[in-house]
Enzyme design. Structure first.
Site, PDB file in Angstrom:
ATOM      1  N   GLY A  89       0.285  -3.800  -1.148  1.00 57.26           N
ATOM      2  CA  GLY A  89      -0.477  -3.135  -1.930  1.00 57.26           C
ATOM      3  C   GLY A  89      -1.948  -2.744  -0.994  1.00 57.26           C
ATOM      4  O   GLY A  89      -1.806  -3.079   0.259  1.00 57.26           O
ATOM      5  N   ARG A  90      -3.008  -2.668  -1.665  1.00 60.55           N
ATOM      6  CA  ARG A  90      -4.123  -2.570  -0.893  1.00 60.55           C
ATOM      7  C   ARG A  90      -5.070  -3.544  -0.686  1.00 60.55           C
ATOM      8  O   ARG A  90      -5.874  -3.636   0.202  1.00 60.55           O
ATOM      9  CB  ARG A  90      -5.347  -1.355  -1.704  1.00 60.55           C
ATOM     10  CG  ARG A  90      -4.740  -0.141  -1.312  1.00 60.55           C
ATOM     11  CD  ARG A  90      -5.881   1.204  -1.890  1.00 60.55           C
ATOM     12  NE  ARG A  90      -6.183   0.816  -3.314  1.00 60.55           N
ATOM     13  CZ  ARG A  90      -7.252   0.964  -3.880  1.00 60.55           C
ATOM     14  NH1 ARG A  90      -8.314   0.774  -3.076  1.00 60.55           N
ATOM     15  NH2 ARG A  90      -7.415   0.862  -5.118  1.00 60.55           N
ATOM     16  N   GLU A  93      -5.590  -4.967   3.249  1.00 56.62           N
ATOM     17  CA  GLU A  93      -6.644  -4.569   4.006  1.00 56.62           C
ATOM     18  C   GLU A  93      -7.850  -4.909   4.308  1.00 56.62           C
ATOM     19  O   GLU A  93      -8.563  -4.823   5.335  1.00 56.62           O
ATOM     20  CB  GLU A  93      -6.624  -2.888   3.750  1.00 56.62           C
ATOM     21  CG  GLU A  93      -7.435  -2.540   2.562  1.00 56.62           C
ATOM     22  CD  GLU A  93      -7.354  -0.828   2.296  1.00 56.62           C
ATOM     23  OE1 GLU A  93      -6.410  -0.210   2.736  1.00 56.62           O
ATOM     24  OE2 GLU A  93      -8.095  -0.347   1.503  1.00 56.62           O
ATOM     25  N   CYS A 119       5.577  -5.086   2.094  1.00 62.74           N
ATOM     26  CA  CYS A 119       4.814  -4.056   2.232  1.00 62.74           C
ATOM     27  C   CYS A 119       3.538  -4.071   3.219  1.00 62.74           C
ATOM     28  O   CYS A 119       3.626  -4.280   4.394  1.00 62.74           O
ATOM     29  CB  CYS A 119       4.329  -3.477   0.718  1.00 62.74           C
ATOM     30  SG  CYS A 119       3.751  -1.829   0.456  1.00 62.74           S
ATOM     31  N   HIS A 120       2.388  -3.588   2.629  1.00 58.76           N
ATOM     32  CA  HIS A 120       1.316  -4.169   3.389  1.00 58.76           C
ATOM     33  C   HIS A 120       0.695  -5.359   3.841  1.00 58.76           C
ATOM     34  O   HIS A 120       0.028  -5.401   4.404  1.00 58.76           O
ATOM     35  CB  HIS A 120      -0.112  -3.143   2.679  1.00 58.76           C
ATOM     36  CG  HIS A 120      -0.057  -1.545   2.853  1.00 58.76           C
ATOM     37  ND1 HIS A 120       1.055  -1.072   1.983  1.00 58.76           N
ATOM     38  CD2 HIS A 120      -0.409  -0.701   3.615  1.00 58.76           C
ATOM     39  CE1 HIS A 120       0.950   0.327   2.266  1.00 58.76           C
ATOM     40  NE2 HIS A 120       0.159   0.427   3.228  1.00 58.76           N
ATOM     41  N   TYR A 139       5.948  -1.650   4.972  1.00 59.12           N
ATOM     42  CA  TYR A 139       5.619  -0.293   4.663  1.00 59.12           C
ATOM     43  C   TYR A 139       5.756   0.503   6.026  1.00 59.12           C
ATOM     44  O   TYR A 139       4.912  -0.001   6.770  1.00 59.12           O
ATOM     45  CB  TYR A 139       4.334  -0.148   3.796  1.00 59.12           C
ATOM     46  CG  TYR A 139       4.544   1.263   3.230  1.00 59.12           C
ATOM     47  CD1 TYR A 139       5.513   1.813   2.104  1.00 59.12           C
ATOM     48  CD2 TYR A 139       3.852   2.219   3.541  1.00 59.12           C
ATOM     49  CE1 TYR A 139       5.487   2.946   1.585  1.00 59.12           C
ATOM     50  CE2 TYR A 139       3.796   3.438   2.842  1.00 59.12           C
ATOM     51  CZ  TYR A 139       4.600   3.835   1.816  1.00 59.12           C
ATOM     52  OH  TYR A 139       4.693   5.150   1.318  1.00 59.12           O
TER      53      TYR A 139
END
Length: 193
Positions: A89-90, A93, A119-120, A139
């Site tokens: 997800g976010r 980051e 994913c991320h 991802y």
């Protein structure tokens, strides 16, 4: 089956399925799982995001659930854990900007403890500089980061996972059946029906 102590790293706007499903599954099979987020304590919540693949050029994002953390990040000592899971997800980051997060990840990698990232979540691994020489997936938008960090990016279907030693990675939540099964194998978890 020997119960494992697993550190589960997540954060605000981590992907909903990539937080809820592996957390609940690892508890279900009998492991001790501590879900943590920097600057938050046991009982605090994070807000998840639902990412979906609806035919656009990238995933869509909607607000997800409130997920209650069951451990405090400040108390997480990597030597007390057998394995690490990193949600996507976010959240990755900004989590990758936290020096303690990077130290935790390096501990697991250097000690050759099992790590599952999806994913991320792989963005945290690239910043920690622990993918060099490893074959992994992520991802697709994270693929260039894997390559720049010295890893071998494997372009696989969204429902597939990649295992390289104790590192288990997947591109997104549709890979949960393969990703989770591969991680359980690396952990040595046997499920008898």
């Amino acid at each position: 089956m020997a119960q494992k102590n697993i550190l589960f790293l997540t954060g605000d706007y981590a992907e909903d399925y990539e937080t809820m499903v592996p957390f609940q599954m690892l508890l279900m099979v009998g492991h001790n799982v501590h879900a943590v987020c920097p600057d938050k304590s046991a009982g605090d919540k994070i807000i998840t995001a639902i990412h979906d693949f609806e035919g656009d050029q990238t995933y869509s994002e909607k607000r997800g659930h409130n997920f209650v953390l069951n451990a405090s990040f400040a108390d997480a000592k990597p030597e007390n854990y057998d394995a690490l899971v990193i949600a996507g997800g976010r959240a990755p980051e900004y989590l990758r900007l936290n020096a303690k997060v990077i130290e935790l990840v390096k501990h697991f990698a250097y000690a050759d403890k099992p790590i599952a990232a999806i994913c991320h979540g792989i963005q945290i691994l690239t910043v920690a500089d622990v993918v060099r020489g490893k074959t992994l997936t992520a991802y697709p938008a994270v693929g260039p980061e894997v390559t720049i960090a010295g890893g071998h990016y494997a372009s696989v279907n969204v429902d597939e996972a990649v295992t390289d030693g104790n590192l288990v990675t997947a591109p997104a939540w549709p890979a949960h059946p393969q990703w989770i099964a591969a991680f359980l194998k690396v952990l040595g978890t046997e499920i008898k029906l």
